[in-house]
Design a protein around this motif. Structure first.
Motif, PDB file in Angstrom:
ATOM      1  N   ASN A   1       5.638   3.804  -3.520  1.00 53.78           N
ATOM      2  CA  ASN A   1       4.510   4.717  -3.309  1.00 53.78           C
ATOM      3  C   ASN A   1       3.193   4.067  -3.737  1.00 53.78           C
ATOM      4  O   ASN A   1       3.178   3.083  -4.484  1.00 53.78           O
ATOM      5  CB  ASN A   1       4.729   6.019  -4.072  1.00 53.78           C
ATOM      6  CG  ASN A   1       5.817   6.875  -3.459  1.00 53.78           C
ATOM      7  OD1 ASN A   1       6.300   6.605  -2.360  1.00 53.78           O
ATOM      8  ND2 ASN A   1       6.223   7.918  -4.168  1.00 53.78           N
ATOM      9  N   CYS A   2       2.088   4.640  -3.282  1.00 53.76           N
ATOM     10  CA  CYS A   2       0.771   4.052  -3.540  1.00 53.76           C
ATOM     11  C   CYS A   2       0.499   3.911  -5.038  1.00 53.76           C
ATOM     12  O   CYS A   2       0.805   4.811  -5.827  1.00 53.76           O
ATOM     13  CB  CYS A   2      -0.310   4.914  -2.902  1.00 53.76           C
ATOM     14  SG  CYS A   2      -0.304   4.831  -1.104  1.00 53.76           S
TER      15      CYS A   2
ATOM     16  N   ASN B   1      -9.766   8.682   3.148  1.00 53.23           N
ATOM     17  CA  ASN B   1      -8.716   9.468   2.488  1.00 53.23           C
ATOM     18  C   ASN B   1      -8.914   9.643   0.985  1.00 53.23           C
ATOM     19  O   ASN B   1      -7.986  10.038   0.279  1.00 53.23           O
ATOM     20  CB  ASN B   1      -7.336   8.838   2.729  1.00 53.23           C
ATOM     21  CG  ASN B   1      -7.055   8.600   4.192  1.00 53.23           C
ATOM     22  OD1 ASN B   1      -7.169   9.506   5.001  1.00 53.23           O
ATOM     23  ND2 ASN B   1      -6.702   7.361   4.534  1.00 53.23           N
TER      24      ASN B   1
ATOM     25  N   ASN C   1      -6.729  15.825  -2.067  1.00 49.62           N
ATOM     26  CA  ASN C   1      -5.588  16.320  -1.307  1.00 49.62           C
ATOM     27  C   ASN C   1      -4.711  15.201  -0.742  1.00 49.62           C
ATOM     28  O   ASN C   1      -3.754  15.467  -0.032  1.00 49.62           O
ATOM     29  CB  ASN C   1      -6.082  17.196  -0.149  1.00 49.62           C
ATOM     30  CG  ASN C   1      -6.830  18.422  -0.639  1.00 49.62           C
ATOM     31  OD1 ASN C   1      -6.424  19.029  -1.630  1.00 49.62           O
ATOM     32  ND2 ASN C   1      -7.916  18.777   0.038  1.00 49.62           N
ATOM     33  N   TYR C   2      -5.042  13.948  -1.044  1.00 50.88           N
ATOM     34  CA  TYR C   2      -4.274  12.840  -0.482  1.00 50.88           C
ATOM     35  C   TYR C   2      -2.838  12.851  -1.010  1.00 50.88           C
ATOM     36  O   TYR C   2      -2.603  12.985  -2.219  1.00 50.88           O
ATOM     37  CB  TYR C   2      -4.943  11.496  -0.814  1.00 50.88           C
ATOM     38  CG  TYR C   2      -4.097  10.318  -0.453  1.00 50.88           C
ATOM     39  CD1 TYR C   2      -3.841  10.008   0.878  1.00 50.88           C
ATOM     40  CD2 TYR C   2      -3.512   9.533  -1.433  1.00 50.88           C
ATOM     41  CE1 TYR C   2      -3.038   8.946   1.229  1.00 50.88           C
ATOM     42  CE2 TYR C   2      -2.708   8.466  -1.098  1.00 50.88           C
ATOM     43  CZ  TYR C   2      -2.488   8.174   0.225  1.00 50.88           C
ATOM     44  OH  TYR C   2      -1.674   7.116   0.556  1.00 50.88           O
ATOM     45  N   ASP C   3      -1.878  12.704  -0.104  1.00 48.54           N
ATOM     46  CA  ASP C   3      -0.462  12.653  -0.454  1.00 48.54           C
ATOM     47  C   ASP C   3      -0.069  11.188  -0.633  1.00 48.54           C
ATOM     48  O   ASP C   3      -0.055  10.419   0.330  1.00 48.54           O
ATOM     49  CB  ASP C   3       0.377  13.295   0.658  1.00 48.54           C
ATOM     50  CG  ASP C   3       1.854  13.399   0.292  1.00 48.54           C
ATOM     51  OD1 ASP C   3       2.274  12.750  -0.693  1.00 48.54           O
ATOM     52  OD2 ASP C   3       2.590  14.116   0.992  1.00 48.54           O
ATOM     53  N   PHE C   4       0.260  10.788  -1.855  1.00 49.06           N
ATOM     54  CA  PHE C   4       0.550   9.391  -2.162  1.00 49.06           C
ATOM     55  C   PHE C   4       1.837   8.898  -1.517  1.00 49.06           C
ATOM     56  O   PHE C   4       2.135   7.712  -1.548  1.00 49.06           O
ATOM     57  CB  PHE C   4       0.604   9.178  -3.678  1.00 49.06           C
ATOM     58  CG  PHE C   4      -0.747   9.152  -4.322  1.00 49.06           C
ATOM     59  CD1 PHE C   4      -1.344   7.955  -4.667  1.00 49.06           C
ATOM     60  CD2 PHE C   4      -1.444  10.322  -4.564  1.00 49.06           C
ATOM     61  CE1 PHE C   4      -2.601   7.924  -5.249  1.00 49.06           C
ATOM     62  CE2 PHE C   4      -2.692  10.305  -5.145  1.00 49.06           C
ATOM     63  CZ  PHE C   4      -3.277   9.104  -5.490  1.00 49.06           C
ATOM     64  N   ARG C   5       2.628   9.794  -0.951  1.00 51.74           N
ATOM     65  CA  ARG C   5       3.857   9.371  -0.276  1.00 51.74           C
ATOM     66  C   ARG C   5       3.623   9.018   1.183  1.00 51.74           C
ATOM     67  O   ARG C   5       4.502   8.463   1.847  1.00 51.74           O
ATOM     68  CB  ARG C   5       4.904  10.486  -0.361  1.00 51.74           C
ATOM     69  CG  ARG C   5       5.370  10.789  -1.777  1.00 51.74           C
ATOM     70  CD  ARG C   5       6.177  12.073  -1.825  1.00 51.74           C
ATOM     71  NE  ARG C   5       5.337  13.216  -1.424  1.00 51.74           N
ATOM     72  CZ  ARG C   5       5.779  14.476  -1.380  1.00 51.74           C
ATOM     73  NH1 ARG C   5       7.037  14.743  -1.698  1.00 51.74           N
ATOM     74  NH2 ARG C   5       4.969  15.459  -1.023  1.00 51.74           N
ATOM     75  N   LYS C   6       2.435   9.331   1.681  1.00 50.70           N
ATOM     76  CA  LYS C   6       2.153   9.065   3.088  1.00 50.70           C
ATOM     77  C   LYS C   6       1.907   7.581   3.329  1.00 50.70           C
ATOM     78  O   LYS C   6       1.368   6.881   2.483  1.00 50.70           O
ATOM     79  CB  LYS C   6       0.943   9.879   3.552  1.00 50.70           C
ATOM     80  CG  LYS C   6       1.223  11.358   3.700  1.00 50.70           C
ATOM     81  CD  LYS C   6       0.016  12.079   4.271  1.00 50.70           C
ATOM     82  CE  LYS C   6       0.310  13.558   4.498  1.00 50.70           C
ATOM     83  NZ  LYS C   6      -0.876  14.266   5.041  1.00 50.70           N
ATOM     84  N   CYS C   7       2.274   7.144   4.517  1.00 50.19           N
ATOM     85  CA  CYS C   7       2.075   5.744   4.903  1.00 50.19           C
ATOM     86  C   CYS C   7       0.942   5.699   5.927  1.00 50.19           C
ATOM     87  O   CYS C   7       1.173   5.684   7.135  1.00 50.19           O
ATOM     88  CB  CYS C   7       3.372   5.172   5.484  1.00 50.19           C
ATOM     89  SG  CYS C   7       3.281   3.412   5.835  1.00 50.19           S
TER      90      CYS C   7
END
Length: 291
Positions: A183-184, A227, A231-237
């Motif tokens: 993850n990020c 981004n 609200n940024y989702d750290f699991r997103k690619c």
């Protein structure tokens, strides 16, 4: 032929007269010239950008090396690269090493792999951070590699970054299998989260040791300020993605020149969808390291 100054359609071209023939010739010449420019520009714009490159040359050929200092070299060396981003500063190095060298590093690392670990922030534990980093890996210094390949790679990284190799940590050889990811995160350690730091990671160099059929990209979600909201989702690619290609290198800087952390250097490893991802990571610090 002409009647009372009017042009008769279908008459011989000779009946047009010299001025009309001259104008027709000029028209076709200009049309051909403009057409050639149009198609020429189209070809240039569709061509793949060439990496900046200046191959090593011997003294007395294309360039003459200058007299050098005690720590300098007597030959010219340059490495092909492409600037991928200025925010963060990220550079791509095609064909940094050979396929054979990649395979040798993988072979040496395979028998020593263990689940990858995390540097924990205040309040974090191995249990509540489970799933953030799911790869397997091992650490090895260039001095421990009897083949000499990592010594060669480390020296080349030092030339590419212009940071002496003594500032580098040991290589972290990583394997990502299907579904595995990271993850990020930041490679630099924010003292507010991790406590006081004796030294800080300036930059990271990722050497891709394998191709990945699908997935496994290194991604920078905050590239150019995108981004960056709560609200940024750290699991997103999402964001700028770099596809792993065997033998290629990726360099990015975690700190600004003034030593503060670059917020846009946040990065992660997308899940592998098909195949395996092998990568050798070299973290570079602002202080000399003893590995």
């Amino acid at each position: 032929m002409k009647t009372k100054g009017k042009l008769v359609i279908g008459g011989s071209w000779r009946s047009l007269g010299l001025p009309a023939v001259f104008l027709l010739c000029l028209f076709f010449f200009l049309a051909g010239f403009l057409g050639s420019i149009l198609f020429s520009n189209q070809d240039v714009s569709s061509a793949r950008p060439r990496p900046m490159e200046l191959k090593s040359v011997e003294e007395g050929r294309e360039f003459d090396p200058l007299p050098h200092g005690g720590t300098g070299e007597d030959s010219l060396t340059s490495i092909p690269f492409q600037v991928l981003s200025w925010k963060p500063r990220a550079l791509y190095f095609p064909n940094f090493v050979t396929a054979e060298q990649c395979q040798s590093i993988i072979k040496a690392a395979k028998v020593h792999l263990a689940p990858s670990s995390l540097a924990l922030r205040k309040g974090e534990t191995a249990e509540n951070t489970k799933g953030i980093r799911t790869s397997s890996g091992m650490f090895i210094s260039a001095s421990e590699d009897k083949t000499g390949i990592l010594d060669f790679v480390e020296e080349k990284i030092a030339k590419a970054t212009m940071i002496p190799r003594i500032h580098g940590e040991a290589f972290n050889i990583l394997r990502y299998e299907i579904g595995q990811r990271y993850n990020c995160h930041y490679d630099a350690f924010n003292p507010a989260e991790y406590g006081p730091q004796k030294s800080q990671r300036i930059a990271s160099f990722l050497l891709y040791l394998s191709d990945v059929e699908e997935g496994g990209e290194t991604m920078f979600p905050f590239e150019n300020g995108l981004n960056m909201d709560a609200n940024y989702d750290f699991r997103k690619c999402i964001g700028l993605k770099v596809k792993p290609r065997r033998g290629d290198g990726l360099l990015f800087y975690s700190l600004f020149p003034n030593g503060t952390i670059d917020a846009t250097s946040l990065h992660g490893s997308c899940p592998v969808i098909k195949g395996q991802k092998w990568v050798a990571t070299k973290w570079i610090r602002d202080e000399e390291q003893n590995d």
